[in-house]
Design a protein around this motif. Sequence first.
Motif, PDB file in Angstrom:
ATOM      1  N   PRO A 169      53.255   4.311 -44.869  1.00  0.00           N
ATOM      2  CA  PRO A 169      52.993   4.203 -43.139  1.00  0.00           C
ATOM      3  C   PRO A 169      51.301   5.434 -42.659  1.00  0.00           C
ATOM      4  CG  PRO A 169      54.777   3.352 -43.566  1.00  0.00           C
ATOM      5  CD  PRO A 169      55.124   4.573 -44.894  1.00  0.00           C
ATOM      6  N   GLY A 170      50.367   5.052 -42.856  1.00  0.00           N
ATOM      7  CA  GLY A 170      49.797   5.783 -42.159  1.00  0.00           C
ATOM      8  C   GLY A 170      49.209   6.838 -42.910  1.00  0.00           C
ATOM      9  N   LEU A 197      44.241   6.586 -45.772  1.00  0.00           N
ATOM     10  CA  LEU A 197      44.371   6.076 -44.778  1.00  0.00           C
ATOM     11  C   LEU A 197      44.237   7.029 -43.316  1.00  0.00           C
ATOM     12  CD1 LEU A 197      47.472   3.475 -44.742  1.00  0.00           C
ATOM     13  CD2 LEU A 197      45.080   3.148 -45.170  1.00  0.00           C
ATOM     14  N   GLY A 199      44.604  10.273 -41.279  1.00  0.00           N
ATOM     15  CA  GLY A 199      45.544  10.462 -39.878  1.00  0.00           C
ATOM     16  C   GLY A 199      46.032  12.216 -40.537  1.00  0.00           C
ATOM     17  N   LYS A 201      49.821  13.092 -40.621  1.00  0.00           N
ATOM     18  CA  LYS A 201      50.894  12.608 -41.188  1.00  0.00           C
ATOM     19  C   LYS A 201      51.116  13.806 -41.508  1.00  0.00           C
ATOM     20  CE  LYS A 201      52.034   8.241 -39.283  1.00  0.00           C
ATOM     21  NZ  LYS A 201      52.909   6.858 -39.310  1.00  0.00           N
ATOM     22  N   ALA A 204      49.345  13.551 -45.461  1.00  0.00           N
ATOM     23  CA  ALA A 204      48.010  13.263 -45.623  1.00  0.00           C
ATOM     24  C   ALA A 204      47.405  13.422 -46.923  1.00  0.00           C
ATOM     25  CB  ALA A 204      47.710  12.684 -44.292  1.00  0.00           C
ATOM     26  N   SER A 207      41.137  10.463 -46.305  1.00  0.00           N
ATOM     27  CA  SER A 207      40.709   9.057 -46.457  1.00  0.00           C
ATOM     28  C   SER A 207      39.341   8.441 -46.716  1.00  0.00           C
ATOM     29  CB  SER A 207      39.486   9.005 -44.875  1.00  0.00           C
ATOM     30  OG  SER A 207      38.428   9.657 -45.152  1.00  0.00           O
TER      31      SER A 207
END
Length: 269
Positions: A169-170, A197, A199, A201, A204, A207
């Motif tokens: 997620p994320g 995605l 982010g 976090k 990561a 993108s």
Amino acid sequence: MRSALLRGRTVAVAVPALALLATVAPSAVADEAPAGSAYGASASVSLLPGVLGDKGISVETGKLARSSTAGPESAQVVDVPLKGLITAKAISSSAKEDGPVTAKAAIVDAALPVLAPLAGSTPKAGVISSECTSTPEGITASSKLVGLDLGKIGDLPVGTSPNQKIGVPGVLQVIVNEQIKHSDGSLTVNALHVKLLGGKKTGALGSGDIVLASATCAKVAGTTTPPPTSPSRPTSPAQPPAEGPGQVSVVPAGAPETGDGSLATVAAR
């Protein structure tokens, strides 16, 4: 128009041809969507520092090993290294309209080093392929994943149905057997769609999107059957429409459960 591996080529045009085009109205040379098209891979990503290098990088490949019913009808690239994002023994595609419209794309012995930080090892697959077929009765589409191993990212159940999603997620989403119905009635099937995605976090990667083995088929118009000349001759029953919404019937992909990170042995096609 041509494409090279996960890369483009230039085409020289003679001066007389340019002069001729200048006299043609724009509507006469406007591109029309082909009945079928496919490509082996594409990537449009921006990676964060520390992913595949100390500095962040951006990669924009376009559609590689691209084919269409408008030509070329087939394309292939071998020994593919793509900026550390993807490696493969070969990628290929084809699109034809001899009878039914068909479009296919395949990647053999693929690896995605870009996902290694999340997977714990380099994700691999023996074969990643997609196919669509269009007739007046509708469009069918399917994907095939042989020996797919996404490591810690997640496991896929046997008999993966369309648009299955796993990921972090994320940070990351992986869509398997992605099927997209367009407003003009055409259908695109992507065997594997990796979405970074962004982010901030932990873990990561950046993108953007990586699409592997994509095929698109347009809706085919039906033909009008003339009435029978002899009233005593029974007519054939009408062909039922394809199942599913919008006359799209889906053939589920068969994706085996993932293993321990090793590359599966794939029989030669």
